[in-house]
Write a protein that holds these residues in place. Sequence first.
Motif, PDB file in Angstrom:
ATOM      1  N   GLY A 142       0.813  -1.212   0.000  1.00  0.00           N
ATOM      2  CA  GLY A 142       0.000   0.000   0.000  1.00  0.00           C
ATOM      3  C   GLY A 142       0.847   1.263   0.000  1.00  0.00           C
ATOM      4  O   GLY A 142       0.556   2.222  -0.717  1.00  0.00           O
ATOM      5  N   ILE A 143       1.903   1.259   0.803  1.00  0.00           N
ATOM      6  CA  ILE A 143       2.803   2.414   0.871  1.00  0.00           C
ATOM      7  C   ILE A 143       3.491   2.635  -0.475  1.00  0.00           C
ATOM      8  O   ILE A 143       3.560   3.761  -0.984  1.00  0.00           O
ATOM      9  N   LEU A 144       4.005   1.553  -1.059  1.00  0.00           N
ATOM     10  CA  LEU A 144       4.715   1.661  -2.337  1.00  0.00           C
ATOM     11  C   LEU A 144       3.789   2.120  -3.468  1.00  0.00           C
ATOM     12  O   LEU A 144       4.153   3.001  -4.253  1.00  0.00           O
ATOM     13  N   VAL A 145       2.608   1.536  -3.537  1.00  0.00           N
ATOM     14  CA  VAL A 145       1.680   1.875  -4.615  1.00  0.00           C
ATOM     15  C   VAL A 145       1.202   3.319  -4.505  1.00  0.00           C
ATOM     16  O   VAL A 145       1.171   4.050  -5.499  1.00  0.00           O
ATOM     17  N   THR A 146       0.855   3.747  -3.296  1.00  0.00           N
ATOM     18  CA  THR A 146       0.363   5.111  -3.117  1.00  0.00           C
ATOM     19  C   THR A 146       1.451   6.136  -3.455  1.00  0.00           C
ATOM     20  O   THR A 146       1.179   7.148  -4.104  1.00  0.00           O
ATOM     21  N   THR A 147       2.677   5.856  -3.031  1.00  0.00           N
ATOM     22  CA  THR A 147       3.787   6.734  -3.387  1.00  0.00           C
ATOM     23  C   THR A 147       4.009   6.719  -4.898  1.00  0.00           C
ATOM     24  O   THR A 147       4.254   7.757  -5.516  1.00  0.00           O
ATOM     25  N   GLY A 148       3.915   5.525  -5.475  1.00  0.00           N
ATOM     26  CA  GLY A 148       4.094   5.390  -6.923  1.00  0.00           C
ATOM     27  C   GLY A 148       3.042   6.132  -7.718  1.00  0.00           C
ATOM     28  O   GLY A 148       3.340   6.700  -8.782  1.00  0.00           O
TER      29      GLY A 148
ATOM     30  N   LEU B 127     -10.495   6.888   8.290  1.00  0.00           N
ATOM     31  CA  LEU B 127      -9.675   8.099   8.280  1.00  0.00           C
ATOM     32  C   LEU B 127      -8.171   7.840   8.235  1.00  0.00           C
ATOM     33  O   LEU B 127      -7.464   8.460   7.431  1.00  0.00           O
ATOM     34  N   PRO B 128      -7.622   6.936   9.079  1.00  0.00           N
ATOM     35  CA  PRO B 128      -6.169   6.699   9.025  1.00  0.00           C
ATOM     36  C   PRO B 128      -5.690   6.241   7.660  1.00  0.00           C
ATOM     37  O   PRO B 128      -4.633   6.661   7.186  1.00  0.00           O
ATOM     38  N   GLY B 129      -6.472   5.377   7.003  1.00  0.00           N
ATOM     39  CA  GLY B 129      -6.085   4.899   5.677  1.00  0.00           C
ATOM     40  C   GLY B 129      -6.081   6.009   4.649  1.00  0.00           C
ATOM     41  O   GLY B 129      -5.160   6.106   3.821  1.00  0.00           O
ATOM     42  N   LEU B 130      -7.088   6.876   4.687  1.00  0.00           N
ATOM     43  CA  LEU B 130      -7.167   7.980   3.734  1.00  0.00           C
ATOM     44  C   LEU B 130      -6.063   9.003   3.981  1.00  0.00           C
ATOM     45  O   LEU B 130      -5.455   9.515   3.032  1.00  0.00           O
ATOM     46  N   VAL B 131      -5.808   9.308   5.252  1.00  0.00           N
ATOM     47  CA  VAL B 131      -4.742  10.263   5.583  1.00  0.00           C
ATOM     48  C   VAL B 131      -3.387   9.735   5.126  1.00  0.00           C
ATOM     49  O   VAL B 131      -2.581  10.465   4.533  1.00  0.00           O
ATOM     50  N   ALA B 132      -3.132   8.457   5.394  1.00  0.00           N
ATOM     51  CA  ALA B 132      -1.872   7.839   4.977  1.00  0.00           C
ATOM     52  C   ALA B 132      -1.736   7.870   3.453  1.00  0.00           C
ATOM     53  O   ALA B 132      -0.661   8.150   2.918  1.00  0.00           O
TER      54      ALA B 132
END
Length: 203
Positions: A45-51, A156-161
């Motif tokens: 999730g972190i990699l894809v969102t940054t990508g 909320l935490p997922g959207l903020v992240a």
Amino acid sequence: MPKAMFDHSLTMLVSVVALILLSLSFSGEYFTPLMKLPPLALVAGILVTTGVGIWSVQLGGRAIWALPLAYLLMLALGTVVAPSSVVLIIAKASILLSVFIVGMLIAGNVKLSTHVAAALVGMLAFSHGYAYGHVNLGLMGWQHGVSIYDWLLMMLPGLVAAILMSLFGEATCSTLVKTHHKPIAYGIGGMMLFAGLMMVLLE
């Protein structure tokens, strides 16, 4: 003019990093829903969102805001669908494969129309949202019904992240472009591609 543009992108990058660190330091129990994700799904999730942020800058124009927005909307939709009778059998495989796909798009500097790119990003985000909502069913007690407040508290935490990591990707790519180090962005995409491939094979 180029120096001013560089200063602006660098300031944005530093600001986003500061926001990420600040959110982590004050997260406490509010980030518990994120921690419920399996390690590979969380990293993916972190990699894809940054990508998504990086690719949106590569595409330029309306894609800079359209891709992150499409990602957030479909992430939220996937979370909403999770407690229903809809079963996304391929969710786990899609999450891991999404890292490979986004890495390939960045490394290959693939150019798509904003509409097509947003649709593709949305499809990937839906799987992540579904998984996020599914692993939090027990935590929130959704099998017995959930209030809107609890639903928002979980989402909320997922959207903020997602917002922060997408902004981080955009700021990073903008800084690389302004400093004429754009090939580094391709290298980041290549590493994501390799990471996605390894995730799929290890799973």
